[in-house]
Each structure stands twice: as C-alpha cells, then as structure tokens.
Design a protein around this motif. Structure first.
Motif, PDB file in Angstrom:
ATOM      1  N   THR A 182       0.635  -1.333   0.075  1.00  0.00           N
ATOM      2  CA  THR A 182      -0.069   0.053  -0.060  1.00  0.00           C
ATOM      3  C   THR A 182       0.804   1.225  -0.081  1.00  0.00           C
ATOM      4  O   THR A 182       1.844   1.601   0.852  1.00  0.00           O
ATOM      5  N   GLY A 183       0.676   1.897  -0.939  1.00  0.00           N
ATOM      6  CA  GLY A 183       1.487   3.251  -1.135  1.00  0.00           C
ATOM      7  C   GLY A 183       2.921   3.051  -1.597  1.00  0.00           C
ATOM      8  O   GLY A 183       3.509   4.093  -1.938  1.00  0.00           O
ATOM      9  N   THR A 184       3.131   1.866  -2.033  1.00  0.00           N
ATOM     10  CA  THR A 184       4.627   1.646  -2.681  1.00  0.00           C
ATOM     11  C   THR A 184       4.340   0.987  -3.882  1.00  0.00           C
ATOM     12  O   THR A 184       4.517   1.843  -4.924  1.00  0.00           O
ATOM     13  N   LEU A 185       3.790  -0.124  -3.898  1.00  0.00           N
ATOM     14  CA  LEU A 185       3.342  -0.783  -5.488  1.00  0.00           C
ATOM     15  C   LEU A 185       2.070  -0.076  -5.700  1.00  0.00           C
ATOM     16  O   LEU A 185       1.737  -0.256  -6.948  1.00  0.00           O
ATOM     17  N   ALA A 231       5.257  -0.056 -11.657  1.00  0.00           N
ATOM     18  CA  ALA A 231       5.562  -1.070 -10.669  1.00  0.00           C
ATOM     19  C   ALA A 231       6.268  -2.213 -11.517  1.00  0.00           C
ATOM     20  O   ALA A 231       7.053  -2.926 -11.287  1.00  0.00           O
ATOM     21  N   ALA A 232       5.331  -2.649 -12.483  1.00  0.00           N
ATOM     22  CA  ALA A 232       5.586  -3.825 -13.383  1.00  0.00           C
ATOM     23  C   ALA A 232       7.138  -3.667 -14.242  1.00  0.00           C
ATOM     24  O   ALA A 232       7.930  -4.727 -13.917  1.00  0.00           O
ATOM     25  N   ASP A 233       7.290  -2.532 -14.610  1.00  0.00           N
ATOM     26  CA  ASP A 233       8.703  -2.377 -15.172  1.00  0.00           C
ATOM     27  C   ASP A 233       9.729  -2.134 -14.245  1.00  0.00           C
ATOM     28  O   ASP A 233      10.810  -2.849 -14.603  1.00  0.00           O
ATOM     29  N   ALA A 234       9.679  -1.665 -13.065  1.00  0.00           N
ATOM     30  CA  ALA A 234      10.591  -1.797 -12.036  1.00  0.00           C
ATOM     31  C   ALA A 234      10.976  -3.219 -11.521  1.00  0.00           C
ATOM     32  O   ALA A 234      12.144  -3.620 -11.649  1.00  0.00           O
ATOM     33  N   VAL A 235       9.723  -3.923 -11.510  1.00  0.00           N
ATOM     34  CA  VAL A 235      10.299  -5.533 -10.993  1.00  0.00           C
ATOM     35  C   VAL A 235      10.840  -5.935 -12.187  1.00  0.00           C
ATOM     36  O   VAL A 235      11.729  -7.069 -11.989  1.00  0.00           O
ATOM     37  N   ALA A 236      10.343  -6.017 -13.274  1.00  0.00           N
ATOM     38  CA  ALA A 236      10.983  -6.469 -14.610  1.00  0.00           C
ATOM     39  C   ALA A 236      12.430  -6.342 -14.665  1.00  0.00           C
ATOM     40  O   ALA A 236      13.134  -7.213 -15.029  1.00  0.00           O
ATOM     41  N   THR A 237      12.596  -5.005 -14.331  1.00  0.00           N
ATOM     42  CA  THR A 237      14.296  -4.476 -14.611  1.00  0.00           C
ATOM     43  C   THR A 237      15.017  -5.370 -13.329  1.00  0.00           C
ATOM     44  O   THR A 237      16.172  -5.845 -13.650  1.00  0.00           O
TER      45      THR A 237
END
Length: 756
Positions: free
Chosen positions: A454-457, A581-587
């Motif tokens: 909550t508030g981050t992702l 969020a998704a791009d950051a996790v993928a990287t």
C-alpha cells in the motif's frame, strides 16, 4: 528483588548492586565525534562489574544491562572519564531535540569564517615565501592576524576534543588534527618573526626548495577542509536520527480524561494510567492502546498496520495508540500506556535497528586508533634521527613537523562528504536522495528487494475499478445512485464511489448502519449500498454473484446497490497499482534480483497485486514487528536485503534492512528511517537508485584508498627531509583535488540501469 551486595567501582565508590535482578538503563551520550569514541565509551562501561553495554554512535544512546541497584550517576561518571558527557533517559522514548543539527550550525559558522580568511592567507603566504621582495613592513603581523582566528577559534572544536582526550590518556583523529594545526602555526610564527628571511637560491625549483617554511596556509587549509567534512557529517547524522524524532512528534501530547461524574479534564499523556477512560474526537490521535467502551468511528490505521482503508470501530473493539480518529467520538479505556504501548514498541524497533547499522564503522574510524599514535611515533623518531645524524635542531623540527602536516587527514576528511554531495545532486536530478553512506556498503551485494504494497506498489488511494449492472439497469445509473448515498458518508470506500460520479442527486433520509452499509432516498427511490451479506438477504442473481467472485479474486472490495428492495448492481473498489511497478520489477528480475511483496494487507489483495506486477513471493498479514522479523530471517539466510516502503509501519523494516529505500510521498518516519529516498513517485527509480548507491560507494572507497595511500607514501618522504613546506602544502592540495575530482565523476552517472 534479589540479594544486594556492595561492589567497588573503578571510581572507588561503594555502589549497592543486586546480584540477581538486572535492569536495562539508557543514557544519552554527547561529545562523540567518531565511531572510535563510541567504542571507547562502550569499553569503559563494560569494565564495570556485571555490566554489559552497547553504545550506538548513530543515535547517541548507550544501552546498558546492569545490576538493578546501580546508580545512573556512576554510569554517567564512567562515560565522562572516557571523554564524553552523558545523562539518563527513559527507555523506549525518542529525543525531540536535534543535537547534530545544532552542531552542524556551529560548524558552518566556523567554516565560513575560516574559508573567508584562508583565501587571502594562502595567497600572501605563497607570495611572501617564494618572492621575498614582495614583503613589506609588518607583513608578519598581517599573516598572523589572518591565521589566528582560523587556527584558534575556527579549529577550537578539534583542540577542545584533543585536550579532553589528553586528560584521559587517549588520542583520536582530533588529536592529530589539533597537533598538526598548532605545530604548523607555531613553526610559522618562529619562521616569519626570525631575523633572517633571505632566500639566496636562484631558479623556480631552487626558490621553492629554499624558501621560508611558512606553514600558515597549511594550518588554515587543514582547518577549512576538516571543518567542511565534519559539517557534512553532522548534517548526515541529523538526518539519520530524525526517524525517532518523527515518531516522537507523531504521538499524542495531551489526552482528554473522562472523569467519574462525566466531566472532562485535559492532562499530559504521560499522566494517563491503565483503566483510565479518555475521549477521542475527530482528527485527534488516540493516546494509548485500549478498548472502545462508547461510540463508533472510522480510524485511520495505515500508520500502524499498513491497511489502505480506515477501520470502523465499535464498543468492544481494540484501538492502537498513534492512530487517528476520522469521524465520530470515542470513549476508550486505556489498556497499555507509556512504554508498554505498541507505538512505544515501534520507537524501540527503529532505535534497535539503527543500532545494528552503527556496528559497520567507516574505514577511517576503524584505523584511526592505530594511525594517530603511529604518526606521532614516526614524527618523534624523525626528529631524533635528524639530531643523531647531525642535521641540527632546525632540520629535525622541520622534518618532524612535515610528517605531522603531511599526515593530517585533509583528503580523508573530504573522501566521504564530497562523494555524497555530488551523488546527492545527481540523485536529485534522477529523483533519488542518498542520505548516508553506512548502509551503502551493502548495495553492491544486494540480491533481494522487498516491497511494501500500500502506497509503494499501489497508489494508496481507493478507486472504482468496475461496475456491474443487473439486467435492465445501466452501469452509470447504478453508480450515480450509489454515489448519491455514499456522498453523505466519510468511509474510504464511500469517498471513492462518490468521487467517481461527481454529478449525482441529493440524498434524503440518510442512515448509516455500522458494519453493513448506508441507505437513503434518492429521487423518491429507496437506495441501499453495502456489504454483500446485507444486500444479499433479498437474493442475488448469477450476474452479481459472478461479479463479486471475480472482484474478490483480484483482492478488491465489493459493495452491492439495492433500489426499492431489488439488487441492481455491484461496485468494485480497488487500490490502483502504479504504472511503473511492473517495469521496475521486470528490471530487477533482469538483473538477477529476487523480489518479495511484504504487506499488512490480506493475502487475496496482496496476491492480486503481486500477480499484476510480476512478484512471485508474497508474505501478507504482517504487522510492523513481523516485517522486521521477515527481514531478519532473509538476512539469516544469507540474503542482502533492500527494503522499499512508505508508511510509518515500514520504518523499522527500512532501518533494519541492509538498504532502506522510502517513497518520497510516504510518511516522514519512513523517509527518515531509510538510507535512500525516491523523491519521484516512480518505482523505476529503484534499480537506478541501487546503481547510483553502488557507484557512490565505489567512489568513496577509491577516495579512502587514495587518502590513506597518500599518507603512507608521503610520510617516509617527509621523514627523509625531502619535503619543503610549500611542496608539502601542494601535495596536500593535490590529494584533496584528486578526491574532489574523483567524486565529481558521479555527475555523469547514467539513469539507465545496467544489467549484471
């Protein structure tokens, strides 16, 4: 209580101690200028019988386990004899004042004065030494007048610390700095006021070698550079300690006590006792953990649990101190007060987590205990060697002084703060704020990134995600009717629904049914909006049942809408996942990093968010202290953990992780506890921040290696008498120039994260 005996302390005082009972004592320690000071105080305390002490340089707190009967004044006396000051403090409380900020302001004033005087002093010293013909009557007094305020007043913090250490038979980096500054100044006074100032050498090199030994600019330069380093260090420590101050400021200061006759009395929170009943009104902070005995209200629990939605409490429900009442009036019976509250436990968690980090001392602090005495020994041996070799007193003193001057940690004082300054500037351009260097040592080895939800992702703001209408109804009409009724409510779900349909009719005869929903009359039709169990009493169609199942599988909240006794639609409300969020996790996955979602929300909601962004591992329903436990478990498995969060409940976990990263729009506590703050609300800066942090740490290490290497190489040359004061000053300036230039390379750091 256990049996009591009399123990003889090192101070020669009989102190009654309990051989069986032990107490936990905390002292506020001031006067520590480096981690070696903390180690010295800790060693002194541990020499007391049956005492175990740990001194936290970051928070300036000494935590002591001692026999229950020992007097706090004895412990404070031991600290003072170790060269620092101390005063008792109540365990579990945070300091409101900021001694590091006050120290930084004092250093800034001294630095400004020293820098202004240093520029003309350096120019005149070089000119008078190399070109004696430029000297005029009284030139010695001009140099002395320019140098005196710098080496005496501006450098006084170093002299004072050196004197205190000398009285207790110790030495620190301040001792070396002070002796170097004073020795250079005294020798300069001797040089400029001696009768013979004739320089007979010809040629530039010969003039430099044979010029007068004027050390004023060296003494002032050392003062300026080291003051600059200490100023930036004090600012960094002020930032590091602000997590505890933010927590302390957040707690309630006063509480409205409900007396037996029904009257109210406002008292300080410290005077609240268990079983006292107190009143909390909308917008006020609940002062203690307890049970609701009267009233109903929505309570913002996000600070303590991480839940995005406020929780409505009723008589018999538990409430937590430090949370905020949004609406309604509550009467609460205190069950835990003071240090026993969950809020106080949060303070202790942050404090203990920061104490763990303080164990990783900087390289300069680790070697100072050996470096300083070695320099004095080398300088003394140099003087003796020259005297035995027949070099004369002038040569002996000159060579010994050259050793002290060349060994002064000028570049060493710049190694860390300059790199941090440049990295902070570049980071600001990229939306990243690097706060300190201690935890950055782990960035190159980070292999696990833990995200709060909550508030981050997610955005942390509830929005309507879907509207399902029964056959014969229009979705917009269903939403408008729901919004008209919900507009009169303060519930978080109600706010999301009313905001999604700003144009709606007025509601009449509005009623709120706690724990179920709301109802009212809109345009002559009776409308109810609420939980499925409340609306489903009249039966649901397969369409609405399927809509509910689909929404809840995504971790969303579903409310049904009923008009004139017939269910007509379902509204799903969700916390929107951030686009980045998704791009950051993928990287991060592309770089071979493991990602984990750690949240206080329910498993269904957490799993849905994790699936959206690509995180495979989910740990849900975790309270703040549980988050710290999870981080510790990961570290025990050999993982180097970076934690990304934004809430107060994330503060302890951010401080406990090897690298804490806070979202800039998060709470002050999270931002204060973290090592890296992501200023922009864009999670793609997470991999970029890891890269910048690693580059900053590499730069700091290169700077430190150069600074120490410079001293190791230059000291033998100075001892051999091959360094004229001007050459020594030039070498020192070049060392500083190299450190600054190397740090400036961080300005070119690329914002494109590189894969491993």
């Amino acid at each position: 209580m256990g049996t009591t005996t009399s123990t003889q302390t090192p101070a020669g005082t009989d102190v009654p101690v309990a051989t069986l009972d032990r107490a936990r004592v905390q002292l506020d320690v001031s006067g520590m200028s480096c981690a070696s000071c903390a180690a010295r105080v800790q060693t002194a305390l541990n020499k007391l019988p049956e005492v175990r002490a740990s001194v936290n340089f970051g928070t300036r707190v000494a935590t002591i386990e001692a026999p229950a009967g020992i007097d706090d004044t004895v412990l404070c006396d031991v600290v003072r004899k170790a060269g620092c000051d101390a005063s008792p403090r109540e365990a579990g409380t945070a300091r409101i004042d900021d001694p590091d900020a006050d120290h930084a302001r004092s250093l800034m004033l001294r630095l400004a004065v020293a820098a202004v005087l240093f520029v003309p002093l350096a120019d005149l010293s070089v000119m008078f030494a190399v070109v004696p013909s430029t000297r005029f009557t009284g030139w010695q007094w001009v140099l002395t007048a320019l140098a005196a305020p710098v080496v005496l007043w501006a450098a006084w913090p170093f002299h004072r610390k050196a004197l205190r250490m000398a009285r207790h038979g110790g030495a620190s980096m301040e001792t070396l700095i002070s002796v170097g500054i004073l020795s250079a100044s005294v020798w300069s006074l001797y040089t400029v006021f001696s009768s013979d100032h004739t320089v007979t050498a010809t040629g530039i090199w010969q003039a430099l070698v044979g010029s007068d030994a004027i050390y004023f600019e060296v003494a002032a330069g050392v003062t300026v550079f080291v003051l600059a380093g200490r100023y930036f260090e004090a600012r960094a420590k002020s930032k590091a300690g602000s997590a505890l101050r933010a927590l302390a400021e957040l707690s309630a200061k006063d509480v409205t006590l409900l007396l037996a006759d029904g009257s109210e009395l406002v008292i300080p929170t410290d005077e609240l006792a268990e079983q006292h009943r107190f009143v909390v009104r909308p917008g006020q902070t609940i002062a203690a953990d307890g049970l609701v005995v009267e009233g109903s209200a929505a309570v913002d629990m996000s600070a303590m649990t991480g839940e995005a939605k406020p929780q409505r409490v009723h008589p018999g429900d538990q409430v937590i101190g430090g949370t905020i009442v949004l609406d309604g009036r509550l009467v609460v019976e205190a069950a835990a007060v003071g240090a026993d509250t969950r809020f106080a436990g949060m303070v202790r968690l942050v404090e203990e987590a920061q104490a763990q980090k303080a164990d990783a001392q900087r390289l300069a602090d680790r070697v100072s205990a050996v470096f300083v005495p070695c320099v004095f020994v080398i300088a003394a041996l140099t003087a003796v060697g020259w005297l035995l070799a027949g070099g004369g007193a002038n040569q002996a003193v000159s060579a010994a002084l050259a050793v002290l001057v060349i060994a002064c940690p000028c570049a060493l004082g710049l190694a860390t703060p300059t790199a941090m300054m440049v990295a902070s500037g570049r980071g600001a351009q990229l939306g990243i704020f690097l706060k300190g260097h201690r935890a950055l040592e782990a960035t190159r080895a980070v292999d696990t990134v833990v995200f709060d939800k909550t508030g981050t992702l997610t955005t942390g703001r509830l929005t309507v995600s879907a509207v399902t209408a029964e056959q014969g109804w229009d979705g917009e009409e269903v939403l408008a009717l729901a919004a008209a009724v919900e507009a009169a409510s303060e519930h978080a779900v109600a706010l999301a629904i009313s905001a999604s349909a700003p144009r709606h009719a007025e509601v009449e005869d509005f009623r709120s049914t706690p724990g179920r929903g709301v109802s009212g009359v809109v345009g002559g039709r009776a409308v109810r909006v609420g939980k499925p169990a409340w609306i489903a009493s009249s039966g649901l169609s397969p369409t609405l049942t399927a809509a509910r199942r689909t929404a809840e599988s995504r971790g969303e909240t579903v409310v049904f809408v009923e008009v004139d006794g017939q269910p007509c639609g379902a509204v799903a409300v969700s916390d929107t996942v951030k686009d980045s969020a998704a791009d950051a996790v993928a990287t991060l996955h592309a770089r071979g990093l493991r990602t984990v979602l750690l949240t206080g929300d329910n498993a269904a909601s957490a799993g849905a968010v994790a699936a959206r962004v690509g995180i495979d591992e989910v740990i849900a329903d975790v309270l703040p202290d549980g988050k710290v436990d999870v981080i510790e478990q990961l570290r025990e498995q050999g993982r180097v953990v970076a934690m990304v969060g934004d809430g107060i409940n994330d503060g302890p976990a951010l401080a406990c992780a090897d690298l804490g990263m806070a979202i800039g729009r998060g709470t002050d506590v999270a931002i204060s506890a973290a090592d890296v703050v992501l200023v922009r609300d864009d999670l793609t800066t997470v991999p970029v921040a890891l890269g910048l942090a690693a580059a900053t740490m590499r730069t700091i290490k290169v700077n430190l290696v150069w600074a120490f290497g410079y001293n190791v190489a230059a000291i033998p040359i100075a001892a051999a008498g091959l360094l004229n004061p001007l050459i020594a000053g030039a070498a020192m300036a070049f060392s500083s120039f190299f450190v600054v230039s190397n740090s400036l390379r961080l300005r070119n750091f690329s914002s494109v994260p590189h894969h491993r």
